[in-house]
Design a protein around this motif. Structure first.
Motif, PDB file in Angstrom:
ATOM      1  N   CYS A  31       0.953  -1.061   0.101  1.00 17.63           N
ATOM      2  CA  CYS A  31       0.032   0.003   0.189  1.00 17.63           C
ATOM      3  C   CYS A  31       0.963   1.031   0.103  1.00 17.63           C
ATOM      4  O   CYS A  31       0.950   1.976   0.857  1.00 17.63           O
ATOM      5  N   PRO A  32       1.850   1.465  -1.074  1.00 19.71           N
ATOM      6  CA  PRO A  32       2.248   2.735  -1.072  1.00 19.71           C
ATOM      7  C   PRO A  32       1.582   4.064  -1.407  1.00 19.71           C
ATOM      8  O   PRO A  32       1.179   4.224  -2.390  1.00 19.71           O
ATOM      9  N   LEU A  33       1.248   4.670  -0.338  1.00 16.18           N
ATOM     10  CA  LEU A  33       0.490   5.828  -0.364  1.00 16.18           C
ATOM     11  C   LEU A  33       0.723   6.839  -1.505  1.00 16.18           C
ATOM     12  O   LEU A  33      -0.298   7.572  -1.922  1.00 16.18           O
TER      13      LEU A  33
ATOM     14  N   ASP B 137       1.947   6.211  -4.491  1.00 14.14           N
ATOM     15  CA  ASP B 137       1.716   5.804  -5.620  1.00 14.14           C
ATOM     16  C   ASP B 137       0.579   6.127  -6.325  1.00 14.14           C
ATOM     17  O   ASP B 137      -0.395   5.580  -5.796  1.00 14.14           O
TER      18      ASP B 137
ATOM     19  N   LEU C   2      -2.112   3.579  -7.060  1.00 15.74           N
ATOM     20  CA  LEU C   2      -2.399   2.669  -5.886  1.00 15.74           C
ATOM     21  C   LEU C   2      -3.713   1.832  -6.064  1.00 15.74           C
ATOM     22  O   LEU C   2      -4.044   1.025  -5.754  1.00 15.74           O
TER      23      LEU C   2
ATOM     24  N   LEU D 141      -3.570  -0.969  -8.279  1.00 20.86           N
ATOM     25  CA  LEU D 141      -2.749  -2.014  -7.559  1.00 20.86           C
ATOM     26  C   LEU D 141      -3.727  -2.679  -6.600  1.00 20.86           C
ATOM     27  O   LEU D 141      -3.732  -3.858  -6.686  1.00 20.86           O
ATOM     28  N   LEU D 142      -4.200  -1.932  -5.696  1.00 21.29           N
ATOM     29  CA  LEU D 142      -5.273  -2.596  -4.754  1.00 21.29           C
ATOM     30  C   LEU D 142      -6.399  -3.129  -5.208  1.00 21.29           C
ATOM     31  O   LEU D 142      -7.000  -4.129  -4.727  1.00 21.29           O
TER      32      LEU D 142
ATOM     33  N   THR E 267       0.415   1.233   5.998  1.00 26.80           N
ATOM     34  CA  THR E 267       0.823   2.503   5.339  1.00 26.80           C
ATOM     35  C   THR E 267       0.796   3.521   6.292  1.00 26.80           C
ATOM     36  O   THR E 267       0.410   3.461   7.185  1.00 26.80           O
TER      37      THR E 267
ATOM     38  N   ARG F 221      -6.666   9.816  -1.064  1.00 23.45           N
ATOM     39  CA  ARG F 221      -5.851   8.608  -1.647  1.00 23.45           C
ATOM     40  C   ARG F 221      -6.408   7.091  -1.251  1.00 23.45           C
ATOM     41  O   ARG F 221      -6.789   6.428  -1.942  1.00 23.45           O
TER      42      ARG F 221
ATOM     43  N   ALA G 125      -8.839   4.487  -3.020  1.00 21.45           N
ATOM     44  CA  ALA G 125      -8.294   2.956  -2.894  1.00 21.45           C
ATOM     45  C   ALA G 125      -9.535   2.142  -2.313  1.00 21.45           C
ATOM     46  O   ALA G 125      -9.989   1.248  -2.766  1.00 21.45           O
TER      47      ALA G 125
END
Length: 213
Positions: free
Chosen positions: A61-63, A65, A68, A71-72, A91, A104, A108
């Protein structure tokens, strides 16, 4: 309410215990670390012979990015295909302004919620390290598919003069998953003993969180 006990087993490629041993112990569920080598079909082929089920996936969970949500979303799609209820993520906001971090996390939440999978944020700095932070973050994000992973030992690791039962009572409405972990209660003490040897009152935490649903 019945509870499903899961084991945080590591990745499918390098599990901490053989899957057969996990089933033999009597544990039914797995929290699985997801990586690029893992596929839904591969997981099913591995767990079905042991009557195990995946209850959660550990996802990155690269906040910061911008990709994101995508990805999630991909992780949530895999989780849904396996019947897992949530993604376990860790995160922090770091130097990011809180309102941006919340926005963000909301995006997500849209991505995982499309698959009816929750995002469960670990009890870590700086967004969810205690009930007050959990409540502030959940209020700021304000998304039905974003919640908390309640870790009974991390509360003591990150905070002084704290009680897990009281913290559960305050944050219980937002808990989507939890880690049962014991501790001797020392601040920044990373010694997590066998369940029952530490100070966590698991029975009382269970009562509080069960009452919260």
């Amino acid at each position: 309410m019945a509870h499903l006990l899961s084991y945080r087993c590591g990745s499918l490629q390098t599990p901490h215990l053989p899957l057969a041993r996990i089933a033999e112990i009597g544990i039914q569920g797995l929290e699985l670390v997801w990586n690029d080598e893992t596929t839904v079909d591969g997981v099913k082929a591995a767990i079905d012979p042991h009557d195990l089920q995946v209850t959660s996936l550990h996802a990155p969970c690269p906040l910061d990015d911008d990709d994101l949500p995508a990805l999630l979303g991909r992780h949530a799609e895999c989780a849904a295909a396996l019947g897992a209820a949530y993604l376990f993520v860790s995160t922090s906001s770091g130097d990011m302004p809180r309102q941006e971090a919340y926005a963000r996390l909301r995006r997500a939440g849209d991505a995982v919620g499309a698959h009816q999978v929750y995002l469960a944020m670990e009890t870590h700095l700086d967004l969810c390290h205690n009930a007050a932070a959990m409540l502030e973050t959940m209020e700021g994000v304000n998304h039905p598919w974003v919640g908390v992973n309640f870790d009974t030992a991390n509360l003591y690791y990150y905070n002084e003069a704290i009680d897990a039962v009281d913290q559960a009572r305050k944050a219980g409405a937002h808990v989507r998953g939890m880690h049962l972990k014991d501790t001797f209660g020392g601040f920044r003490e990373g010694n997590f003993p066998v369940l029952g040897e530490g100070i966590v009152n698991f029975a009382a935490v269970d009562q509080v969180l069960t009452a919260a649903g």
